[in-house]
Design a protein around this motif. Structure first.
Motif, PDB file in Angstrom:
ATOM      1  N   ALA A  77      33.823 -20.471 -49.677  1.00 22.28           N
ATOM      2  CA  ALA A  77      32.496 -20.092 -50.152  1.00 22.28           C
ATOM      3  C   ALA A  77      32.347 -20.388 -51.637  1.00 22.28           C
ATOM      4  O   ALA A  77      31.324 -20.947 -52.075  1.00 22.28           O
ATOM      5  N   GLU A  78      33.349 -20.036 -52.425  1.00 15.60           N
ATOM      6  CA  GLU A  78      33.276 -20.265 -53.871  1.00 15.60           C
ATOM      7  C   GLU A  78      33.283 -21.756 -54.187  1.00 15.60           C
ATOM      8  O   GLU A  78      32.583 -22.214 -55.101  1.00 15.60           O
ATOM      9  N   LEU A  79      34.047 -22.524 -53.423  1.00 20.08           N
ATOM     10  CA  LEU A  79      34.064 -23.970 -53.640  1.00 20.08           C
ATOM     11  C   LEU A  79      32.729 -24.590 -53.227  1.00 20.08           C
ATOM     12  O   LEU A  79      32.225 -25.497 -53.912  1.00 20.08           O
ATOM     13  N   ALA A  80      32.144 -24.127 -52.135  1.00 17.53           N
ATOM     14  CA  ALA A  80      30.828 -24.623 -51.717  1.00 17.53           C
ATOM     15  C   ALA A  80      29.778 -24.347 -52.790  1.00 17.53           C
ATOM     16  O   ALA A  80      28.898 -25.177 -53.047  1.00 17.53           O
ATOM     17  N   LEU A  81      29.871 -23.180 -53.435  1.00 16.66           N
ATOM     18  CA  LEU A  81      28.935 -22.870 -54.527  1.00 16.66           C
ATOM     19  C   LEU A  81      29.153 -23.800 -55.716  1.00 16.66           C
ATOM     20  O   LEU A  81      28.193 -24.192 -56.382  1.00 16.66           O
TER      21      LEU A  81
ATOM     22  N   PHE B  17      29.876 -26.814 -55.453  1.00 22.46           N
ATOM     23  CA  PHE B  17      29.214 -28.045 -55.050  1.00 22.46           C
ATOM     24  C   PHE B  17      27.725 -27.838 -54.798  1.00 22.46           C
ATOM     25  O   PHE B  17      27.048 -28.719 -54.271  1.00 22.46           O
ATOM     26  N   ALA B  18      27.203 -26.635 -55.155  1.00 20.73           N
ATOM     27  CA  ALA B  18      25.785 -26.289 -54.982  1.00 20.73           C
ATOM     28  C   ALA B  18      25.353 -26.337 -53.526  1.00 20.73           C
ATOM     29  O   ALA B  18      24.187 -26.591 -53.221  1.00 20.73           O
ATOM     30  N   ASP B  19      26.277 -26.067 -52.615  1.00 22.29           N
ATOM     31  CA  ASP B  19      25.955 -26.006 -51.186  1.00 22.29           C
ATOM     32  C   ASP B  19      25.846 -24.532 -50.798  1.00 22.29           C
ATOM     33  O   ASP B  19      26.764 -23.944 -50.225  1.00 22.29           O
ATOM     34  N   ALA B  20      24.698 -23.932 -51.117  1.00 21.58           N
ATOM     35  CA  ALA B  20      24.535 -22.490 -50.945  1.00 21.58           C
ATOM     36  C   ALA B  20      24.494 -22.083 -49.484  1.00 21.58           C
ATOM     37  O   ALA B  20      24.974 -21.011 -49.114  1.00 21.58           O
ATOM     38  N   SER B  21      23.926 -22.920 -48.626  1.00 21.65           N
ATOM     39  CA  SER B  21      23.828 -22.582 -47.211  1.00 21.65           C
ATOM     40  C   SER B  21      25.214 -22.457 -46.576  1.00 21.65           C
ATOM     41  O   SER B  21      25.501 -21.487 -45.859  1.00 21.65           O
ATOM     42  N   SER B  22      26.078 -23.435 -46.843  1.00 21.56           N
ATOM     43  CA  SER B  22      27.445 -23.366 -46.319  1.00 21.56           C
ATOM     44  C   SER B  22      28.201 -22.187 -46.912  1.00 21.56           C
ATOM     45  O   SER B  22      28.975 -21.510 -46.222  1.00 21.56           O
TER      46      SER B  22
END
Length: 448
Positions: free
Chosen positions: A48-52, A54-59
């Motif tokens: 989740a923190e890595l997705a954030l 990458f600005a991928d909030a949905s994932s």
């Protein structure tokens, strides 16, 4: 996941976690040992923190929900830190997904269970951003200043230009002459937790102060610089250096020194390899001091890249600021208005997909101006906005009621251009005077 070094390994890790998460809905998932559930919670939290990042909030939100599933009951008592980080990630992901209800839900849980003030601040920052994006800029500033008071940093609400001059007068020579690049490069890292959060909060509310309380911005900048040199630097120190350059230019009329301080802000980012913050500081540099040093034409490409890079790092607010400045520069430099209108439409559509239209109110006014200049009156850029504002008149009333001087300036400027272009000179003169009045409210300094 935390040891991944490149995008390929990140992708493989995400795939592996996604596959494991599919087991959570099977009967075997309930039979996992507490130790394995802890591992799965940790993996989903990292994802989740890595997705954030990458600005991928949905994932990110999906991974957070999976993490909650594996964590189980009484998580605040038995696994406080992972639970706190999951809720912080959920809060930020909800904001980026334009879900104020999600922000309220997860921030409320954090406020209820946080054990110390510092554990509340990250969620409070997201709440402040949500307030500002919903139009409550004054509320966002008040919340930020209140948190700063709790951290020991007290600032006055109302401050005049004379107050700013008095605060800086005794230190003017020190400010202008003594701070060097080598001192930054050889400085220590900030280790005081409260000072770190103070700098982060000042950095957060700076753009809101620029809109409503620009004189206070100078005191904020001074304090950010002082904390950095006294207690050590963090990436947010770069904002303090930029804002300080703004003071040097606007109060002390020292363009050269102001420009040097902006360059030093980039040195701070290089010092910490703070690549995600670079687009924001680059926007500052291109927009303010650089306007005194380089032609507008050379700034157009920089502003366009700033917009893309800010979107990639999830900074919707400054992406909107950069797009507005980019369009203005394109018009000033004589770019085809047909091409400019296409870019305006693309930017509006891009932001509407992110459900962040409150950050583009000024842009919609500029888009409307461009449409009128090319004789296209059948299209309405405000149609994408799902709120009470349906035209420039509504926008001006909204900005006036909320003290949003920057948006008022933009609206008056657009009307001035239209009045002059269509030879409605009385109207243009009236808009010029109203622009000057907003200028006094927005900047009681000398910056134009």
């Amino acid at each position: 996941l935390s040891t991944c070094e490149n995008r390929l390994s990140h992708s493989i890790s995400f795939i592996a976690i996604d596959q494991i998460n599919k087991a959570k809905d099977t009967d075997s998932a309930s039979a996992l040992s507490p130790q394995l559930k802890e591992v799965m919670t940790s993996l989903n939290l990292s994802a989740a923190e890595l997705a954030l990042d990458f600005a991928d909030a949905s994932s990110a939100l999906s991974y957070v929900h999976n993490g909650f599933h594996f964590m189980g009951e009484n998580s605040w008592e038995v696994a406080y830190k992972p639970c706190l980080r999951l809720h912080e990630a959920a809060c930020l992901a909800s904001y980026l997904n334009a879900s104020p209800a999600g922000v309220s839900k997860y921030s409320g849980l954090i406020m209820e269970h946080a054990r110390v003030l510092e554990d509340k601040i990250k969620a409070s920052c997201v709440v402040i951003q949500t307030s500002a994006s919903n139009g409550d800029t004054e509320g966002a500033i008040n919340s930020g200043l209140d948190l700063l008071r709790q951290l020991g940093e007290v600032f006055p609400w109302n401050i005049s230009r004379d107050d700013v001059l008095l605060a800086f007068r005794s230190e003017k020579e020190h400010i202008v002459c003594n701070e060097t690049k080598s001192r930054i490069l050889n400085s220590t890292m900030q280790i005081d937790v409260k000072k770190k959060w103070s700098l982060k909060l000042m950095d957060l509310i700076a753009p809101y102060l620029f809109v409503l309380r620009p004189n206070l911005l100078s005191l904020i900048a001074k304090r950010m610089v002082d904390i950095s040199f006294q207690h050590g630097f963090v990436p947010e120190s770069a904002t303090g250096f930029f804002l300080h350059s703004y003071t040097l230019i606007n109060i002390f009329d020292n363009i050269e020194e102001g420009y040097r301080w902006e360059k030093l802000a980039l040195v701070i980012l290089d010092r910490f390899d703070a690549h995600s913050r670079y687009p924001k500081v680059k926007f500052y540099l291109t927009t303010f001091a650089a306007t005194w040093k380089v032609p507008f034409q050379s700034s157009i490409v920089e502003l366009q890249s700033c917009h893309r890079e800010l979107l990639l790092v999830g900074d919707i607010e400054f992406a909107a600021f950069s797009s507005q400045r980019y369009i203005k520069y394109c018009i000033i430099c004589g770019k085809s208005l047909i091409d400019v209108e296409k870019e305006c439409a693309a930017i509006s559509m891009e932001v509407s997909k992110l459900n962040q239209m409150n950050n583009t109110l000024g842009h919609m006014c500029i888009h409307m101006m461009v449409l009128e200049l090319i004789g296209e009156r059948s299209r309405d850029p405000f149609a994408l906005y799902k709120g009470p504002i349906s035209n420039c008149e509504d926008l001006l009333a909204y900005a006036s009621d909320n003290g949003l001087f920057a948006i008022m300036q933009t609206t008056h400027l657009c009307r001035l251009v239209l009045g002059f272009f269509f030879e409605r000179y009385t109207e243009a003169a009236s808009m010029a005077e109203q622009f000057r009045q907003c200028h006094k409210g927005l900047h009681s300094l000398n910056y134009i």
